[in-house]
Motif scaffolding. Structure first.
Motif: not given
Length: 504
Positions: A186-187, A192-193, A438-441
């Motif tokens: 799902l994530f 990317l960060y 992190v970004y998806p969440l």
């Protein structure tokens, strides 16, 4: 749960919309001939895949923990709710297009034609993921029904992807692995960060994109490889079936004789995902032929199943998309080399943190796997090119490839020998996976916070139809004018000889 039922459900999910397209968009005799050809190829694929599993005993019959799987289904429905399925939660920008296309498929005859002034056009787009919901809505004359069916159909597709991962990676008897696998699915995203932070450290303020959850951006370029969640939240047709077909490819990659049957439908679901995976399977098939030096393997490449699938479904789809792909388009959205200028190092930073670091960590286990290397090679080549107003080539073309990389990572995590080296590699992978999540969440948190549970929140930013934008004379964004239509259809081969109905 026997594997043959999972396999049958997966192949049916891929091909039911294809048959709907054939009988809804093409002349009856074309639909009958192509469907008969496909039925033969599908039967051969199913038989060989099923025999492969039975021959090894691997995953022939899987016992899933009942309550664990029911909880996973519930999680997927909640997840789908916040992806925008059904229009209950806030929808991201691409949903304006999704809703307009779905509504046109419900309301208009098939194929869908538009007349805007003197401009006559046909809706030419990767429509397959919309067709089951659209057919349901058309039968009862209700867009709302189409939305609900779309919600259920999409979640069902994600569930099939998940079940195939569980079976193929031998996770079904371990609850911890199932829940961990679901979280990764799902994530999953590249880190990317870390790529943004490294680029900022090197280039300073001119590459300050640390607050952007999608892109690595420079002076003259922007590149993105979507996370699984962002794909589903923005462009679900480009993820569900491409990843379902890729999960089967991962397990049955040596069955080259069925490559066309398995992957050709992807062209109707997500054209760019098909383009992304095409060089991977071509080179892999040729490599296996060179490695085996066996004439029989060459016969597998040019198998009767591959030939029939291409000459039937392949030719129909090529003629369907021909009017869109080969019409004259502005240079801004045409294919060209990405201009990194004096920021070319950012390209390597992007590749390293999005997929390269992951692959380096697990490479020893797959050092003899050509498919693994071809996935990484293609992912490295994609950001060198740009096509579309928002560089859709990289976003869409990388979807199935990133999913396959995810499967390799999960296989490494769950099925490797527990050595000291493994635990070190696992620690680094966990850091990369959590950084990628992190970004998806954060994106999911934003949607949850903005949700109004008592209201439907569909995006109708483009209105209820795509017809208003089907005119090359309009002063509107180029992607709206050129991505969804074939113009000059009176000279279009599909319109003249294949289409079920002419414009009225």
């Amino acid at each position: 749960m026997k594997f043959k039922f999972i396999l049958a459900a997966s192949v049916s999910y891929i091909y039911i919309p294809v048959f709907i397209f054939l009988f809804g968009f093409t002349k009856l005799y074309v639909a009958l001939i192509v469907s008969a050809c496909l039925a033969f190829c599908i039967y051969k694929l199913y038989k060989d895949y099923n025999n492969e599993i039975r021959g090894t005993g691997y995953g022939e019959k899987s016992s899933f923990p009942l309550w664990t799987m029911l909880l996973c289904v519930l999680i997927l429905f909640i997840y789908g709710y916040y992806m925008g399925f059904g229009g209950f939660a806030p929808q991201k920008g691409d949903w304006g297009k999704h809703n307009a296309v779905l509504n046109d498929l419900v309301v208009h005859q098939w194929p869908v034609y538009y007349r805007n002034g003197n401009e006559m056009s046909m809706l030419t787009y990767y429509l397959a993921q919309y067709l089951v919901p659209a057919l349901a809505g058309k039968i009862v004359h209700s867009f709302s029904v189409a939305e609900i069916v779309q919600y259920i159909w999409n979640v069902y597709g994600i569930f099939l992807v998940f079940v195939n991962i569980i079976v193929f990676l031998n996770m079904y008897s371990n609850k911890k692995k199932i829940y961990t696998g679901l979280f990764i699915l799902l994530f999953f995203s590249g880190a990317l960060y870390f790529a943004q932070a490294a680029a900022y450290f090197i280039y300073g303020g001119r590459m300050d994109c640390l607050d952007d959850r999608y892109w690595l951006m420079g002076k003259n370029f922007s590149i993105q490889l979507r996370s699984n969640m962002i794909s589903l939240m923005w462009a679900f047709p480009q993820w569900i079936v491409p990843c379902l077909a890729s999960s089967l490819l991962f397990r049955f990659k040596n069955y080259v004789k069925h490559y066309v049957t398995l992957l050709m439908p992807m062209l109707l679901f997500a054209s760019l995902s098909f383009i992304g995976i095409l060089p991977v399977v071509i080179v892999y098939a040729l490599y296996m032929q060179f490695k085996s030096r066996d004439v029989k393997y060459l016969k597998n490449i040019f198998s009767i199943e591959n030939i029939i699938s291409f000459l039937s479904l392949g030719m129909v789809l090529l003629f369907y998309f021909y009017g869109n792909v080969f019409m004259e388009k502005p240079a801004e959205i045409a294919l060209h080399i990405t201009n990194y200028g004096n920021e070319f190092l950012a390209y390597f930073i992007f590749c390293f943190f999005m997929f390269g670091f992951h692959s380096i960590i697990i490479r020893k286990k797959y050092k003899n796997d050509c498919l693994f290397y071809m996935i990484n090679t293609t992912l490295m080549l994609l950001p060198l090119f740009s096509m579309g107003l928002y560089n859709d080539l990289v976003m869409g073309g990388g979807t199935a490839l990133m999913f396959l990389l995810m499967m390799y990572i999960m296989d490494f995590l769950f099925n490797s020998e527990k050595t000291k080296t493994y635990y070190k590699a696992r620690g680094i992978l966990v850091v990369l996976l959590l950084a990628g999540a992190v970004y998806p969440l954060l994106e999911l948190k934003e949607v949850v916070n903005n949700d109004v549970i008592t209201e439907k929140q569909e995006d109708y930013s483009l209105g209820y139809t795509m017809e208003s934008y089907a005119n090359r004379e309009l002063d509107i964004p180029l992607d709206l004018k050129y991505n969804y239509y074939s113009y000059d259809i009176q000279n279009n081969i599909f319109y003249k000889y294949i289409a079920a109905k002419k414009y009225k």
